[in-house]
Structure formats: structure tokens, C-alpha cells
Design an enzyme around this catalytic site. Structure first.
Site, PDB file in Angstrom:
ATOM      1  N   ASP A  52       4.719  74.875  64.993  1.00  0.00           N
ATOM      2  CA  ASP A  52       3.893  74.080  65.913  1.00  0.00           C
ATOM      3  C   ASP A  52       4.541  72.716  66.149  1.00  0.00           C
ATOM      4  OD1 ASP A  52       1.809  73.428  67.557  1.00  0.00           O
ATOM      5  OD2 ASP A  52       0.312  73.219  65.970  1.00  0.00           O
ATOM      6  N   HIS A  75      10.846  73.520  73.124  1.00  0.00           N
ATOM      7  CA  HIS A  75      10.993  74.932  72.733  1.00  0.00           C
ATOM      8  C   HIS A  75      12.463  75.250  72.449  1.00  0.00           C
ATOM      9  CE1 HIS A  75       6.840  75.477  73.504  1.00  0.00           C
ATOM     10  NE2 HIS A  75       6.907  75.423  74.817  1.00  0.00           N
ATOM     11  N   LEU A 101      17.513  89.885  54.335  1.00  0.00           N
ATOM     12  CA  LEU A 101      16.294  89.180  54.742  1.00  0.00           C
ATOM     13  C   LEU A 101      15.654  89.973  55.876  1.00  0.00           C
ATOM     14  CD1 LEU A 101      14.543  86.440  54.942  1.00  0.00           C
ATOM     15  CD2 LEU A 101      16.063  85.842  56.790  1.00  0.00           C
TER      16      LEU A 101
HETATM   17  C1  FPP Z   1       4.156  75.776  69.347  1.00  0.00           C
HETATM   18  O1  FPP Z   1       4.444  74.488  69.815  1.00  0.00           O
HETATM   19  C2  FPP Z   1       5.255  76.667  69.586  1.00  0.00           C
HETATM   20  C3  FPP Z   1       5.215  77.752  70.415  1.00  0.00           C
HETATM   21  C4  FPP Z   1       4.013  78.154  71.142  1.00  0.00           C
HETATM   22  C5  FPP Z   1       6.397  78.590  70.662  1.00  0.00           C
HETATM   23  C6  FPP Z   1       7.326  78.836  69.502  1.00  0.00           C
HETATM   24  C7  FPP Z   1       8.643  79.088  70.089  1.00  0.00           C
HETATM   25  C8  FPP Z   1       9.810  78.632  69.624  1.00  0.00           C
HETATM   26  C9  FPP Z   1       9.981  77.917  68.356  1.00  0.00           C
HETATM   27  C10 FPP Z   1      11.033  78.816  70.489  1.00  0.00           C
HETATM   28  C11 FPP Z   1      12.008  79.841  70.094  1.00  0.00           C
HETATM   29  C12 FPP Z   1      11.567  80.929  69.206  1.00  0.00           C
HETATM   30  C13 FPP Z   1      12.395  81.937  68.807  1.00  0.00           C
HETATM   31  C14 FPP Z   1      11.873  82.982  67.926  1.00  0.00           C
HETATM   32  C15 FPP Z   1      13.793  82.025  69.233  1.00  0.00           C
HETATM   33  P1  FPP Z   1       3.540  73.848  70.971  1.00  0.00           P
HETATM   34  O2  FPP Z   1       4.240  74.047  72.248  1.00  0.00           O
HETATM   35  O3  FPP Z   1       2.168  74.417  70.895  1.00  0.00           O
HETATM   36  O4  FPP Z   1       3.560  72.347  70.529  1.00  0.00           O
HETATM   37  P2  FPP Z   1       2.432  71.247  70.827  1.00  0.00           P
HETATM   38  O5  FPP Z   1       1.206  71.666  70.070  1.00  0.00           O
HETATM   39  O6  FPP Z   1       3.037  69.994  70.301  1.00  0.00           O
HETATM   40  O7  FPP Z   1       2.214  71.210  72.315  1.00  0.00           O
END
Ligand code: FPP
Length: 240
Positions: A12, A29, A123
Site C-alpha cells: 500500500d 506503481h 521460493l
Molecule cells: C496500493 O497502493 C497498490 C496497488 C493497488 C497496486 C500494487 C501494484 C504494484 C506494487 C505494482 C506492480 C506489481 C507487481 C506484482 C509487478 P495505492 O495506489 O492504493 O496507494 P495509495 O493508498 O497511497 O493511493
């Protein structure tokens, strides 16, 4: 010391990381994908057998279309660019969650990575994609109900082991530790069944900044806990 078999992470804070830098959310992201790579390497170095990452929740479809499109492009890029290294490092990749709402390209990329790494044993990296725990639990209940109606299972036979066997996590142990980054303290529909006895660690670090020392902090916190599973700690047990 509690030996650790399975670490699960709710990644997050990508959006906040980007906002703090005056960047568009997708940059967060993108940096988050680099944190995935770092964390997988750190987990390998620590001989953690199973690492589960919550990459896209069923609720994330509610985000603007262009953000969803960018996220799926990043998943595909990750699968394409990391595949050789996953294989070289003995990392098995699998995804869990729904696939019926994905494009054929995304399904193809996932299947290719799963097939190419299926024999890897160092893993097991599991990606939760279009995953929601309540949906998974309801689907398992529906399957068991159908089996009961068809006479293949009797309601009396349904127990926790049978129910667990209906879930996407049937071939991995329950998570010992669930980490959530960016200071939020909730499970957000993640592994609600499997995390029944997991230790929870909430890290203030935004996911794109998450690295080796954050993982180590979480592991140190875990190892300092006493896991009782509802019983008494060993030292406090008295003979009957
Ligand atoms: C939450 O942060 C994150 C996500 C919804 C997406 C997770 C995706 C990645 C880490 C990118 C790549 C992943 C892989 C597996 C290659 P948010 O956008 O909700 O953050 P915020 O709460 O600060 O807005």
C-alpha cells in the site's frame, strides 16, 4: 524462535509516494514494481519458502480506467522481464484470484510464467490478482453446497480441512505473518480465512520505499511474538 513458512504483504502507498513527489500516480506503481523485485530478492536471501503479494484487489476495478490499464501493463511487463530471472533463481510464480475479467494477453502472460516456473522450489511467489477473500469463501461454500446436493459430500463431512481444500491457498501453508505498508491497519478483504492466526505487522513505509530493512524489521517483530494459537505458551503449561 517461530520458523516462518509464509509471509504475505498488502502493498500500500504507491499513490501517496507519487503524490509526495508531485508525480502522477502511475509513477508510484512503477516504483512499486521495483519494490516487488527487491522484496522477492530479500525473501530469497532469508529462505522464506512462500511470499504472497496482494497486487490487485477485486475492489481495485473501481479505480479510473487508465490507472487499471497502467497496472495491468506493469504486471505484464514484470512477468515478461522477470521470467528468466525467476527461473534462474528457482522462484515459482503463481497467481490466485479471478481470471475471467482479464484480457487474453494477461491470462496468457500469467499462464506462461506459471508453466515455466512450476518446477522451481526455492521460493513460491504468489500474486493476488483480482482477488477478494469474501468472494473466494463464498465460491468455496457454493462448491461444497453443490457437492452436497449431488450427494458427493454430506454436510456432516464438511470441516475446516475440507473447506480449506476448496480455497486457492490449498497447496501452501497459512501465512505466519501479514505485513501491510503505508501505515494502514486493516486486512481489506485479504486472506480472511487463511490469516486467522497470522501475526500482523503494520509498517509506516510506503510500498515503493519498502526494502530489505523493512522486511527485516517485520521479521524481527514476528520472531519476538509468542504464538499460542489459543493455547498457553509452552513455559506456562502445567501437567494435568
Ligand atoms: C496500493 O497502493 C497498490 C496497488 C493497488 C497496486 C500494487 C501494484 C504494484 C506494487 C505494482 C506492480 C506489481 C507487481 C506484482 C509487478 P495505492 O495506489 O492504493 O496507494 P495509495 O493508498 O497511497 O493511493
Amino acid at each position: 524462535m517461530n520458523s516462518i513458512q509464509h509471509v504475505a504483504i498488502i502493498m500500500d502507498g504507491n499513490g501517496r509516494w507519487a503524490e509526495q513527489r508531485g508525480m502522477p500516480r502511475w509513477k508510484g506503481h512503477e516504483a512499486g514494481a521495483r519494490a516487488v523485485r527487491r522484496t522477492v530478492e530479500a525473501a530469497c536471501r532469508r529462505d522464506i519458502p512462500v511470499l504472497t503479494l496482494f497486487a490487485f484487489s477485486s475492489e481495485n476495478w473501481k479505480r479510473p480506467e487508465h490507472e487499471v490499464r497502467i497496472l495491468f501493463r506493469l504486471f505484464q511487463k514484470y512477468l515478461a522481464e522477470e521470467l528468466d530471472e525467476l527461473q534462474e533463481n528457482g522462484i515459482r510464480l503463481s497467481a490466485f484470484g479471478r481470471r475471467d475479467r482479464f484480457s487474453t494477453e494477461v491470462v496468457g502472460a500469467l499462464e506462461r510464467a506459471e508453466t515455466a516456473t512450476r518446477h522451481c522450489t526455492r521460493l513460491h511467489l504468489r500474486l493476488g490478482l483480482d482477488y477478494g477473500a469474501r468472494y473466494e469463501i463464498v465460491e468455496a461454500a457454493r462448491t461444497l453446497a453443490l457437492q452436497a446436493v449431488r450427494g458427493k459430500t454430506s454436510p456432516a463431512e464438511i470441516d475446516e480441512a475440507l473447506f480449506s481444500g476448496m480455497l486457492s491457498s490449498r497447496d501452501v501453508p497459512d501465512p505466519d505473518l501479514v505485513i501491510r505498508t503505508a501505515g494502514e491497519q486493516r486486512l481489506s478483504n485479504f486472506l480472511l480465512w487463511q490469516a486467522a492466526y497470522a501475526e500482523l505487522h503494520f509498517s509506516p513505509t510506503l510500498w515503493p520505499d519498502f526494502g530489505e530493512s523493512d522486511l527485516q524489521n517485520a521479521l524481527d517483530d514476528y520472531h519476538a511474538r509468542t504464538r499460542k494459537f489459543g493455547a498457553l505458551p509452552c513455559a506456562a503449561r502445567v501437567p494435568a
